[in-house]
Design a protein around this motif. Structure first.
Motif, PDB file in Angstrom:
ATOM      1  N   ARG A 107       0.826  -1.198   0.000  1.00 11.08           N
ATOM      2  CA  ARG A 107       0.000   0.000   0.000  1.00 11.08           C
ATOM      3  C   ARG A 107       0.866   1.256   0.000  1.00 11.08           C
ATOM      4  NH1 ARG A 107      -4.640   1.102  -1.900  1.00 11.08           N
ATOM      5  NH2 ARG A 107      -5.341  -0.902  -1.066  1.00 11.08           N
ATOM      6  N   ARG A 108       1.939   1.247   0.807  1.00  6.65           N
ATOM      7  CA  ARG A 108       2.837   2.411   0.827  1.00  6.65           C
ATOM      8  C   ARG A 108       3.555   2.562  -0.517  1.00  6.65           C
ATOM      9  NH1 ARG A 108       3.954   0.217   5.971  1.00  6.65           N
ATOM     10  NH2 ARG A 108       5.904  -0.708   5.187  1.00  6.65           N
ATOM     11  N   PHE A 109       3.964   1.423  -1.079  1.00 10.63           N
ATOM     12  CA  PHE A 109       4.650   1.477  -2.370  1.00 10.63           C
ATOM     13  C   PHE A 109       3.700   1.947  -3.462  1.00 10.63           C
ATOM     14  CE2 PHE A 109       6.408  -0.623  -6.226  1.00 10.63           C
ATOM     15  CZ  PHE A 109       7.635   0.033  -6.248  1.00 10.63           C
ATOM     16  N   TYR A 110       2.426   1.532  -3.390  1.00 10.72           N
ATOM     17  CA  TYR A 110       1.432   1.978  -4.371  1.00 10.72           C
ATOM     18  C   TYR A 110       1.307   3.500  -4.358  1.00 10.72           C
ATOM     19  CZ  TYR A 110      -3.153   3.219  -6.192  1.00 10.72           C
ATOM     20  OH  TYR A 110      -4.179   3.836  -6.877  1.00 10.72           O
ATOM     21  N   ASP A 111       1.236   4.099  -3.162  1.00 11.81           N
ATOM     22  CA  ASP A 111       1.119   5.560  -3.075  1.00 11.81           C
ATOM     23  C   ASP A 111       2.302   6.242  -3.742  1.00 11.81           C
ATOM     24  OD1 ASP A 111      -1.272   5.349  -1.698  1.00 11.81           O
ATOM     25  OD2 ASP A 111      -0.341   5.462   0.276  1.00 11.81           O
ATOM     26  N   ARG A 112       3.487   5.675  -3.539  1.00  8.21           N
ATOM     27  CA  ARG A 112       4.683   6.237  -4.176  1.00  8.21           C
ATOM     28  C   ARG A 112       4.627   6.052  -5.697  1.00  8.21           C
ATOM     29  NH1 ARG A 112       7.751   9.712  -1.083  1.00  8.21           N
ATOM     30  NH2 ARG A 112       8.055   8.863   1.020  1.00  8.21           N
ATOM     31  N   CYS A 113       4.172   4.870  -6.119  1.00 12.04           N
ATOM     32  CA  CYS A 113       4.076   4.588  -7.558  1.00 12.04           C
ATOM     33  C   CYS A 113       3.153   5.584  -8.253  1.00 12.04           C
ATOM     34  CB  CYS A 113       3.557   3.171  -7.785  1.00 12.04           C
ATOM     35  SG  CYS A 113       4.774   1.874  -7.508  1.00 12.04           S
ATOM     36  N   VAL A 114       2.003   5.840  -7.638  1.00 16.75           N
ATOM     37  CA  VAL A 114       1.039   6.758  -8.241  1.00 16.75           C
ATOM     38  C   VAL A 114       1.665   8.135  -8.439  1.00 16.75           C
ATOM     39  CG1 VAL A 114      -1.123   7.996  -7.838  1.00 16.75           C
ATOM     40  CG2 VAL A 114      -0.989   5.543  -7.398  1.00 16.75           C
ATOM     41  N   ALA A 115       2.390   8.614  -7.426  1.00 19.95           N
ATOM     42  CA  ALA A 115       3.023   9.928  -7.526  1.00 19.95           C
ATOM     43  C   ALA A 115       4.103   9.944  -8.609  1.00 19.95           C
ATOM     44  CB  ALA A 115       3.615  10.319  -6.175  1.00 19.95           C
ATOM     45  N   ILE A 116       4.929   8.891  -8.634  1.00 22.14           N
ATOM     46  CA  ILE A 116       6.014   8.827  -9.623  1.00 22.14           C
ATOM     47  C   ILE A 116       5.457   8.713 -11.041  1.00 22.14           C
ATOM     48  CG2 ILE A 116       7.918   7.390 -10.473  1.00 22.14           C
ATOM     49  CD1 ILE A 116       8.443   6.678  -7.489  1.00 22.14           C
ATOM     50  N   LEU A 117       4.484   7.839 -11.226  1.00 27.64           N
ATOM     51  CA  LEU A 117       3.894   7.654 -12.557  1.00 27.64           C
ATOM     52  C   LEU A 117       3.187   8.913 -13.030  1.00 27.64           C
ATOM     53  CD1 LEU A 117       2.534   4.032 -12.054  1.00 27.64           C
ATOM     54  CD2 LEU A 117       4.467   4.715 -13.517  1.00 27.64           C
ATOM     55  N   ALA A 118       2.551   9.647 -12.089  1.00 28.93           N
ATOM     56  CA  ALA A 118       1.893  10.899 -12.458  1.00 28.93           C
ATOM     57  C   ALA A 118       2.920  11.919 -12.933  1.00 28.93           C
ATOM     58  CB  ALA A 118       1.107  11.450 -11.273  1.00 28.93           C
ATOM     59  N   ASP A 119       4.096  11.962 -12.268  1.00 30.66           N
ATOM     60  CA  ASP A 119       5.155  12.882 -12.694  1.00 30.66           C
ATOM     61  C   ASP A 119       5.668  12.520 -14.084  1.00 30.66           C
ATOM     62  OD1 ASP A 119       5.045  14.428 -10.444  1.00 30.66           O
ATOM     63  OD2 ASP A 119       6.657  13.375  -9.396  1.00 30.66           O
ATOM     64  N   VAL A 120       5.823  11.212 -14.328  1.00 28.83           N
ATOM     65  CA  VAL A 120       6.270  10.772 -15.657  1.00 28.83           C
ATOM     66  C   VAL A 120       5.227  11.131 -16.712  1.00 28.83           C
ATOM     67  CG1 VAL A 120       6.817   8.753 -17.067  1.00 28.83           C
ATOM     68  CG2 VAL A 120       7.713   8.921 -14.736  1.00 28.83           C
ATOM     69  N   GLU A 121       3.964  10.864 -16.390  1.00 28.36           N
ATOM     70  CA  GLU A 121       2.875  11.186 -17.322  1.00 28.36           C
ATOM     71  C   GLU A 121       2.831  12.683 -17.603  1.00 28.36           C
ATOM     72  OE1 GLU A 121      -2.019  10.959 -17.492  1.00 28.36           O
ATOM     73  OE2 GLU A 121      -0.926   9.762 -16.023  1.00 28.36           O
ATOM     74  N   HIS A 122       3.048  13.478 -16.557  1.00 30.15           N
ATOM     75  CA  HIS A 122       3.037  14.923 -16.734  1.00 30.15           C
ATOM     76  C   HIS A 122       4.177  15.368 -17.639  1.00 30.15           C
ATOM     77  CE1 HIS A 122       3.896  19.167 -15.195  1.00 30.15           C
ATOM     78  NE2 HIS A 122       2.759  19.228 -15.859  1.00 30.15           N
ATOM     79  N   ALA A 123       5.364  14.801 -17.439  1.00 33.28           N
ATOM     80  CA  ALA A 123       6.507  15.167 -18.260  1.00 33.28           C
ATOM     81  C   ALA A 123       6.245  14.836 -19.733  1.00 33.28           C
ATOM     82  CB  ALA A 123       7.757  14.436 -17.770  1.00 33.28           C
ATOM     83  N   GLU A 124       5.672  13.658 -19.973  1.00 31.08           N
ATOM     84  CA  GLU A 124       5.368  13.263 -21.354  1.00 31.08           C
ATOM     85  C   GLU A 124       4.278  14.157 -21.946  1.00 31.08           C
ATOM     86  OE1 GLU A 124       4.283   9.213 -20.844  1.00 31.08           O
ATOM     87  OE2 GLU A 124       6.346   8.453 -20.968  1.00 31.08           O
TER      88      GLU A 124
END
Length: 321
Positions: free
Chosen positions: A63-80
């Motif tokens: 669950r903690r890793f999921y929260d981090r994943c969502v934030a990281i993936l959102a940053d990647v998506e934003h950059a793209e």
């Protein structure tokens, strides 16, 4: 890059609740999805999920890793997205789901106006009564009418309000004395509306004089679609509930007459719902703005014309479990 891919697979499994749902969504095999999560767990030396043949449970570490994943993936998506101006200029494909009555009337107009302003966006409008799963069905926006929304991780905006009024055809009322109060409805043929948010066997009405509950009895005709209800009422089938957006044209032309005009149903909110993301594409933002103009404003106008005080709209909210 493989780690980012595996992180995105893990996040989807958490959101959709099963390997099978993600495999179907991505058109791949359950084995590939399970393998991506296993590779991620091996690299972290941590158990992210407990699996069994019947259940999938996310661990505390997962669950903690999921929260981090969502934030990281959102940053990647934003950059793209920023690189391709998706956050600035609407483009691509927009998939929209709406309840049928509102969809055939106001949402279609909103889509056409939106397409004129943003011709680079292809819009697919899907109509059905059910509440869709935006993630599994790859939908960008869902438009629903409900008193409240069920808990979810979606973001919602209240874009207006809707009421139902009682109506019948002049021909029907010519042979059946118009009711003077809700209790008089017991002597009439009642056409029942059964949708996601309306129980067909109970009419909850309100007026300046107070609330009233009428429960239709006896043989009746029931339908789960506003357009079919309109046809039935115009053909003299009896008295039924119609949303203002479905009834307004027939009331103006005289094809239908309002019954018990001081009464209407309790307010239902019209929501635009979209997946919760840190950064929302311009195509979604601009479409919600179009809904506010081409759906919310007419709904307020109908309420005023029918002397129903519209409720105040609220801004965006995150609806979470």
């Amino acid at each position: 890059m493989d780690k980012l891919y595996n992180m995105s697979i893990f996040a989807r499994v958490v959101e959709m609740g099963s390997f099978t749902a993600v495999a179907n969504h991505l058109d791949t095999t359950v084995g590939n999805i399970s393998r991506a999560v296993s590779v991620l767990e091996d690299s972290l030396d941590t158990k992210l999920m407990q699996r069994s043949t019947r259940r999938l449970v996310v661990t505390d570490a997962g669950r903690r890793f999921y929260d981090r994943c969502v934030a990281i993936l959102a940053d990647v998506e934003h950059a793209e997205a920023e690189a391709r101006d998706a956050l600035l200029e609407p483009r691509g494909a927009l998939r929209v789901h709406s309840v049928p009555g509102l969809g055939r009337n106001l949402v279609t107009r909103a889509v056409l106006a939106y397409r004129k302003s943003y011709p680079e966006v292809s819009v697919e409008l899907l109509l059905s009564q059910r509440m869709p799963n935006l993630l599994e069905e790859q939908l960008d926006v869902g438009i629903v009418i409900a008193r409240t929304l069920p808990d979810s991780a979606y973001v919602s905006q209240n874009i207006g309000t809707s009421h139902c009024i009682l109506a019948a055809s002049p021909a029907y009322l010519a042979t059946h004395r118009a009711p003077a109060c809700p209790d008089d409805l017991v002597d009439h043929q009642c056409v029942l509306l059964g949708t996601v948010d309306y129980a067909p066997d109970e009419w909850r009405l309100q007026s300046p004089a107070g609330d009233s509950i009428f429960r239709p009895t006896g043989p009746h005709f029931s339908v789960n679609d506003m357009d079919s209800m309109s046809h039935a009422l115009r053909d003299g089938a009896g008295i039924g509930l119609l949303a203002a957006f479905s009834a307004i044209d027939d009331l103006r032309s005289g094809a239908l007459v309002r019954v018990l005009p001081q009464y209407h149903t309790h307010v239902r909110n019209v929501y635009a719902v979209y997946p919760s993301r840190q950064f929302v594409d311009a195509k979604i933002k601009r479409f919600v703005e179009s809904l506010k103009t081409h759906v919310a404003e007419p709904l307020e106008g109908y309420a005023k014309e029918l002397e129903i005080a519209p409720a105040l709209r609220t801004g965006p909210e995150v609806v979470r479990a």
